[in-house]
Every structure is written in structure tokens, then in C-alpha cells.
Design an enzyme around this catalytic site. Structure first.
Site, PDB file in Angstrom:
ATOM      1  N   ARG A  39       0.799  -1.306   0.096  1.00  0.00           N
ATOM      2  CA  ARG A  39      -0.204  -0.051   0.319  1.00  0.00           C
ATOM      3  C   ARG A  39       0.521   1.423  -0.099  1.00  0.00           C
ATOM      4  O   ARG A  39       1.589   0.842   0.799  1.00  0.00           O
ATOM      5  CB  ARG A  39      -1.011   0.027   1.299  1.00  0.00           C
ATOM      6  N   GLU A  68      23.859  10.458   2.251  1.00  0.00           N
ATOM      7  CA  GLU A  68      23.382   8.885   2.493  1.00  0.00           C
ATOM      8  C   GLU A  68      22.970   8.234   1.665  1.00  0.00           C
ATOM      9  O   GLU A  68      22.042   8.097   0.212  1.00  0.00           O
ATOM     10  CB  GLU A  68      21.938   8.793   3.054  1.00  0.00           C
ATOM     11  N   ARG A  73      19.315  10.510   0.056  1.00  0.00           N
ATOM     12  CA  ARG A  73      18.771  11.786   0.971  1.00  0.00           C
ATOM     13  C   ARG A  73      19.972  12.367   1.608  1.00  0.00           C
ATOM     14  O   ARG A  73      20.897  11.604   1.652  1.00  0.00           O
ATOM     15  CB  ARG A  73      17.487  11.637   1.616  1.00  0.00           C
ATOM     16  N   TYR A  84      13.372  -5.869  11.324  1.00  0.00           N
ATOM     17  CA  TYR A  84      13.759  -4.494  11.816  1.00  0.00           C
ATOM     18  C   TYR A  84      13.315  -4.516  12.362  1.00  0.00           C
ATOM     19  O   TYR A  84      11.932  -4.442  12.916  1.00  0.00           O
ATOM     20  CB  TYR A  84      13.572  -3.530  10.523  1.00  0.00           C
ATOM     21  N   ASP A 144      11.953  -0.544  14.663  1.00  0.00           N
ATOM     22  CA  ASP A 144      11.965   0.562  14.812  1.00  0.00           C
ATOM     23  C   ASP A 144      12.222   1.115  16.826  1.00  0.00           C
ATOM     24  O   ASP A 144      12.415   0.266  17.530  1.00  0.00           O
ATOM     25  CB  ASP A 144      10.288   1.463  14.963  1.00  0.00           C
ATOM     26  N   ARG A 193      -2.795  10.980   1.227  1.00  0.00           N
ATOM     27  CA  ARG A 193      -3.776  11.369   2.545  1.00  0.00           C
ATOM     28  C   ARG A 193      -4.153  12.400   1.455  1.00  0.00           C
ATOM     29  O   ARG A 193      -3.298  13.434   1.609  1.00  0.00           O
ATOM     30  CB  ARG A 193      -2.599  12.652   3.596  1.00  0.00           C
ATOM     31  N   ARG A 205      21.457  -5.401   3.472  1.00  0.00           N
ATOM     32  CA  ARG A 205      21.221  -4.349   3.057  1.00  0.00           C
ATOM     33  C   ARG A 205      22.721  -3.180   3.805  1.00  0.00           C
ATOM     34  O   ARG A 205      22.337  -2.676   4.728  1.00  0.00           O
ATOM     35  CB  ARG A 205      20.549  -3.223   2.704  1.00  0.00           C
TER      36      ARG A 205
HETATM   37  C1  LIG Z   1      19.721   3.874   8.864  1.00  0.00           C
HETATM   38  C2  LIG Z   1      19.213   3.352  10.130  1.00  0.00           C
HETATM   39  C3  LIG Z   1      17.944   5.131  10.116  1.00  0.00           C
HETATM   40  C4  LIG Z   1      17.170   4.287  11.435  1.00  0.00           C
HETATM   41  N1  LIG Z   1      16.243   5.481  12.061  1.00  0.00           N
HETATM   42  C5  LIG Z   1      14.778   5.323  12.580  1.00  0.00           C
HETATM   43  C6  LIG Z   1      14.494   5.930  13.039  1.00  0.00           C
HETATM   44  O1  LIG Z   1      13.889   7.257  12.461  1.00  0.00           O
HETATM   45  N2  LIG Z   1      13.437   5.867  13.847  1.00  0.00           N
HETATM   46  C7  LIG Z   1      12.720   5.104  15.005  1.00  0.00           C
HETATM   47  O2  LIG Z   1      12.381   4.488  15.872  1.00  0.00           O
HETATM   48  N3  LIG Z   1      14.327   3.788  14.419  1.00  0.00           N
HETATM   49  C8  LIG Z   1      15.241   3.657  13.446  1.00  0.00           C
HETATM   50  N4  LIG Z   1      16.163   2.663  13.797  1.00  0.00           N
HETATM   51  C9  LIG Z   1      15.800   2.122  13.848  1.00  0.00           C
HETATM   52  C10 LIG Z   1      17.061   1.781  15.045  1.00  0.00           C
HETATM   53  O3  LIG Z   1      18.474   2.313  14.632  1.00  0.00           O
HETATM   54  C11 LIG Z   1      16.829  -0.338  15.687  1.00  0.00           C
HETATM   55  O4  LIG Z   1      15.199   0.029  16.792  1.00  0.00           O
HETATM   56  C12 LIG Z   1      17.770   0.136  17.160  1.00  0.00           C
HETATM   57  O5  LIG Z   1      19.281   0.879  17.243  1.00  0.00           O
HETATM   58  C13 LIG Z   1      17.885  -0.910  17.490  1.00  0.00           C
HETATM   59  O6  LIG Z   1      18.816  -0.950  18.866  1.00  0.00           O
HETATM   60  P1  LIG Z   1      19.446  -2.438  19.372  1.00  0.00           P
HETATM   61  O7  LIG Z   1      19.992  -2.774  20.342  1.00  0.00           O
HETATM   62  O8  LIG Z   1      18.427  -3.796  18.242  1.00  0.00           O
HETATM   63  O9  LIG Z   1      20.445  -2.808  17.774  1.00  0.00           O
HETATM   64  P2  LIG Z   1      22.078  -1.747  17.593  1.00  0.00           P
HETATM   65  O10 LIG Z   1      22.108  -0.377  18.148  1.00  0.00           O
HETATM   66  O11 LIG Z   1      22.592  -2.317  16.500  1.00  0.00           O
HETATM   67  O12 LIG Z   1      22.393  -2.781  18.823  1.00  0.00           O
HETATM   68  C14 LIG Z   1      23.108  -3.286  18.927  1.00  0.00           C
HETATM   69  C15 LIG Z   1      24.922  -3.217  19.774  1.00  0.00           C
HETATM   70  O13 LIG Z   1      25.303  -4.928  19.777  1.00  0.00           O
HETATM   71  C16 LIG Z   1      26.835  -3.946  19.252  1.00  0.00           C
HETATM   72  N5  LIG Z   1      27.463  -5.743  19.544  1.00  0.00           N
HETATM   73  C17 LIG Z   1      26.676  -6.679  17.739  1.00  0.00           C
HETATM   74  N6  LIG Z   1      27.850  -7.216  17.926  1.00  0.00           N
HETATM   75  C18 LIG Z   1      28.859  -7.782  19.490  1.00  0.00           C
HETATM   76  C19 LIG Z   1      29.339  -8.251  19.906  1.00  0.00           C
HETATM   77  N7  LIG Z   1      29.679 -10.370  19.125  1.00  0.00           N
HETATM   78  N8  LIG Z   1      30.358  -8.210  20.583  1.00  0.00           N
HETATM   79  C20 LIG Z   1      30.042  -6.680  21.097  1.00  0.00           C
HETATM   80  N9  LIG Z   1      29.282  -6.221  20.645  1.00  0.00           N
HETATM   81  C21 LIG Z   1      28.332  -6.642  19.443  1.00  0.00           C
HETATM   82  C22 LIG Z   1      27.527  -3.683  18.688  1.00  0.00           C
HETATM   83  O14 LIG Z   1      28.417  -3.060  18.272  1.00  0.00           O
HETATM   84  C23 LIG Z   1      25.636  -2.373  18.570  1.00  0.00           C
HETATM   85  O15 LIG Z   1      26.813  -1.524  20.063  1.00  0.00           O
HETATM   86  C24 LIG Z   1      17.222   2.968  11.935  1.00  0.00           C
HETATM   87  C25 LIG Z   1      18.032   1.899  11.898  1.00  0.00           C
HETATM   88  C26 LIG Z   1      19.023   2.092  11.204  1.00  0.00           C
HETATM   89  C27 LIG Z   1      19.600   0.969  10.501  1.00  0.00           C
END
Ligand SMILES: Cc1cc2nc3c(=O)[nH]c(=O)nc-3n(C[C@H](O)[C@H](O)[C@H](O)COP(=O)(O)OP(=O)(O)OC[C@H]3O[C@@H](n4cnc5c(N)ncnc54)[C@H](O)[C@@H]3O)c2cc1C
Length: 363
Positions: free
Chosen positions: A169, A297, A277, A345, A347, A173, A246
Site C-alpha cells: 500500500r 546517504e 537523501r 527491522y 523501530d 492523505r 543491505r
Molecule cells: C539507517 C537507520 C535509520 C533508522 N531510523 C530510525 C528512526 O528514525 N526511528 C526509529 O524508531 N528507528 C530507526 N532505526 C532503527 C533503530 O536503529 C533500532 O531500532 C535500534 O538501533 C535497535 O537497537 P538494538 O539494541 O537492537 O541494536 P543496535 O543499536 O544495533 O545495538 C547493538 C549493539 O551491539 C553491539 N555488538 C554487536 N555484536 C557484538 C559483539 N559480538 N560483541 C559486543 N558488542 C556487539 C553493536 O556494536 C551495537 O552497539 C533506524 C535504523 C537504521 C539502520
């Protein structure tokens, strides 16, 4: 011996660690990078918070998550209203009455709806590819100017080569409302995302620059339980194969300008411009500094060893993930959580919610 060893200092790890400490548990956190925060980490330059791993806008409809984050940091009233730039013509996003007046000079919602309805008729029968699907949903003009080039850059191929199901979809708006998100709550932490992470990690022992998987047998001995937020395939030493992602490439520039583009996010929807962007970071926090920073980006193929941004949840990867997930279930006293360990993925609000649910089960 600690109660918990938390691997990764992103939102999942930080929220879990905070809740563990609050419940009287001892926590050690290991982080592979040289900073905490995972992908929400910002680097401050000239007083401007640069979103190092891509623009992050906090938005949620979960009242509990909103209240949770507001305990740690106040949020500003930033509303994401990106602008699309097609060959120098500027259009408001998401597709709304402002977009339609600019495209066609229409005045009423009915006139806009008629335009779209008329243009959709060029597709007869079931759409055979993404191009036909998009046109059947929003007509030729919106597709050509605002969808085609952007999507082709993101996927690295032509819209006629992409399957129709990718776009189910395309919200349209019929009001003059440029607020990109439909969520009730939205904003950027005042002072940046690092404030949120630092507050969550207050009192937690963190060791930076350590990859758990480099010596997991030894690190495993440090705590009764492990909370692992890194890539699930890396945990199992890629023994069943590698999951694919990706990638993204960022080019950041400092400009001696007060205001470069007048908006935080400008999408470039023409194919010939290689980036998708440009982010102008100061606008997330209404910055008034005399200089500005912009980040272009670029979508990129991902190679092992590079930063993994978006999981590619196709059948092949999903099946591989399921096999790793089945193995993960067999691991005793290890919790797998977050975007990398769940190959999903998320948020920010969803990952916080997921960490809180996980913590609730634990304590
Ligand atoms: C380009 C982009 C834009 C985004 N924009 C938005 C947005 O506008 N709004 C929104 O709500 N969400 C957004 N997100 C999503 C958001 O980034 C995630 O929801 C959030 O970062 C997830 O947190 P996490 O702890 O799961 O993972 P991460 O933030 O990836 O944290 C994982 C951590 O573990 C560490 N790690 C990994 N493996 C190991 C290891 N073996 N030993 C020690 N440390 C390790 C990594 O270095 C990292 O610091 C976006 C994501 C991307 C990629």
C-alpha cells in the site's frame, strides 16, 4: 561473577541492563565499538549532534514506552516532515494535499482523488511488477516523480524487475498534513540520543572495544546469564552460513552556512543522483549554530565485516535465521534480543518495548 553479561550497548542492551540494575542485579556490559548506544549514537561537532548511523526520529504510539523514555530525557517537539527533491522541484511528503497542489495545481481533495483515479486506470488486470503495482495505487505522476528513482536506488535495480508484492500500500492523505508519522508521540531527545543512553547506563560497568564472539568461552564464565544483542549468525560462528543485509554509506560534510536545505530530511527521488537523501542534522534540534553538517546517504551492497543496517528478510535468509533461532533456543541461560540477534527491522520504540517485556519475564 555477575548476574548478567549484556553483549551490546544499543537500546535493547541498555534498557535490559537498566532494568536489571533497578532490580538489584549486577551487570557487566561488553561493547564491540568504541562507544555506547549502538545505532542511535550521535557525535557532537560544533554543538550539533550528528546521527552517525543514519537519521533517527523517535516516534511511538505506546504510551508506556513514551513515558519510559521521558523519565530519562525530555523530548523536543520535532515533527518529521521530509521534502522530496525531483530535478529541483520540491514536494512535501508523505503524499498529501500539499504534494497534489504542487503537482497538478488542484485545490480540493476531490480534484486530487480524481487525478489519481484517472491515472491509475493505465494498469489493467493484476500488476506484474513493482512499477505496475505503484501506478495502480497512486497513478503515473506520483510514481514517476516521487517513487521510481528512489526505489530503484534503494534496491539497485529497475522497478520493472522488482516483484509487485514489495509495495502493498502507498498511503495517500487528502489533508494538508506534512507530518510523516501517524504516531501519537514524536520527537528528538533534547541534547541528543547519547543523553538517553547515558542515563540508561548510569551505574552500569561497560567495557568498550570488546567483541564477545572473539573469546566467548571466557566471557561466558563472567556471569550467570548472557543477554546477547549482536548478530545471531556471528554467535554461532556462521556455522550454518551468513545472513545478508543491505548496507548504507554516509558522506558527512561541514558547511560554513547557517542553513543549507531548510529541513532535516530531503529525499532525492531522481535516479541519476546516487544518494537517496541528505540529512541536515541541526534541524532535528532547531540548531542556531553558525555552521551546519549535512550527510549524504547512499544505498550500498553489504559485505561481511561491514556495518549491517537492514536485514534482507527474503525466504532464503528467513529460513537460515529460523535454523539459528532453533539453535538459540537450545542455549541455556542466554537471551537473544534486538535487531541483530532477532534478524528483524525494529523501530526504536519496538525494541524498547521488546527489552521491557524480556526484563519483565526475568525479574
Ligand atoms: C539507517 C537507520 C535509520 C533508522 N531510523 C530510525 C528512526 O528514525 N526511528 C526509529 O524508531 N528507528 C530507526 N532505526 C532503527 C533503530 O536503529 C533500532 O531500532 C535500534 O538501533 C535497535 O537497537 P538494538 O539494541 O537492537 O541494536 P543496535 O543499536 O544495533 O545495538 C547493538 C549493539 O551491539 C553491539 N555488538 C554487536 N555484536 C557484538 C559483539 N559480538 N560483541 C559486543 N558488542 C556487539 C553493536 O556494536 C551495537 O552497539 C533506524 C535504523 C537504521 C539502520
Amino acid at each position: 561473577m555477575y548476574d548478567y553479561l549484556v553483549v551490546g550497548s544499543g537500546l535493547f542492551g541498555a534498557v535490559f541492563a537498566h532494568e536489571a540494575r533497578k532490580n538489584g542485579k549486577s551487570v557487566l556490559m561488553l561493547e564491540r565499538r568504541n562507544h555506547v548506544g549502538g545505532n542511535i549514537y550521535c557525535e557532537e561537532l560544533d554543538g550539533i549532534n550528528i546521527h552517525k548511523y543514519g537519521a533517527h526520529i523517535f516516534h511511538t504510539s505506546y504510551k508506556d514506552v513514551w513515558e519510559y523514555v521521558n523519565q530519562f530525557v525530555e523530548f523536543n517537539n520535532y515533527v518529521n516532515s521530509p521534502v522530496a527533491n525531483y530535478k529541483g522541484e520540491l514536494y512535501n511528503l508523505p503524499f498529501n494535499m500539499n504534494t497534489f497542489t504542487k503537482l497538478w495545481g488542484v485545490v480540493t481533495p476531490q480534484e486530487a482523488a480524481n487525478r489519481i483515479a484517472q491515472q491509475r486506470t493505465v494498469i489493467q488486470g493484476t500488476p506484474q511488477n513493482l512499477e505496475e503495482q505503484a501506478i495502480s495505487l497512486v497513478g503515473t505522476d506520483i510514481y514517476t516523480k516521487l517513487i521510481k528513482g528512489y526505489t530503484e536506488k534503494q534496491w539497485g535495480c529497475s522497478c520493472t524487475e522488482l516483484p509487485a508484492f514489495i509495495i502493498k500500500r502507498l498511503p495517500v492523505r487528502y489533508t494538508f498534513d506534512n507530518n510523516y508519522f501517524n504516531d501519537k508521540y514524536q520527537g528528538i531527545p533534547i541534547g541528543g540520543y547519547n543523553k538517553l543512553i547515558d542515563a540508561l547506563l548510569e551505574g552500569i560497568e561497560v567495557r568498550l572495544g570488546i567483541d564477545y564472539n572473539d573469546n566467548s568461552a571466557e566471557y561466558r564464565k563472567l556471569a550467570a546469564k548472557v543477554v546477547y544483542t549482536g548478530p545471531i549468525d556471528a554467535y554461532f560462528a556462521y556455522s550454518l552460513g551468513r545472513l545478508e543485509y543491505r548496507g548504507l554509506r554516509f558522506e558527512t560534510e561541514r558547511l560554513e552556512e547557517l542553513n543549507h536545505q531548510g529541513v532535516a530530511v530531503m529525499n532525492y527521488t531522481q535516479r541519476e543522483i546516487p544518494y537517496t537523501r541528505i540529512i541536515e542534522h541541526k534541524h532535528f534540534e532547531f540548531g542556531t549554530q553558525p555552521v551546519t553538517y549535512i550527510t549524504k546517504e547512499y544505498p550500498a551492497d553489504w559485505h561481511p565485516g561491514e556495518e549491517a543496517y537492514y536485514p534482507v528478510n527474503n525466504d532464503k535468509n528467513q529460513q537460515l535465521y529460523e535454523k539459528y533461532a532453533a539453535r538459540a533456543k537450545q542455549e541455556s541461560n542466554v537471551i537473544f534480543g534486538g535487531r541483530l540477534a532477532e534478524y528483524k527491522y525494529y523501530d526504536m520504540d519496538d525494541v524498547i518495548k521488546s527489552a521491557l517485556i524480556c526484563a519483565e519475564k526475568e525479574f
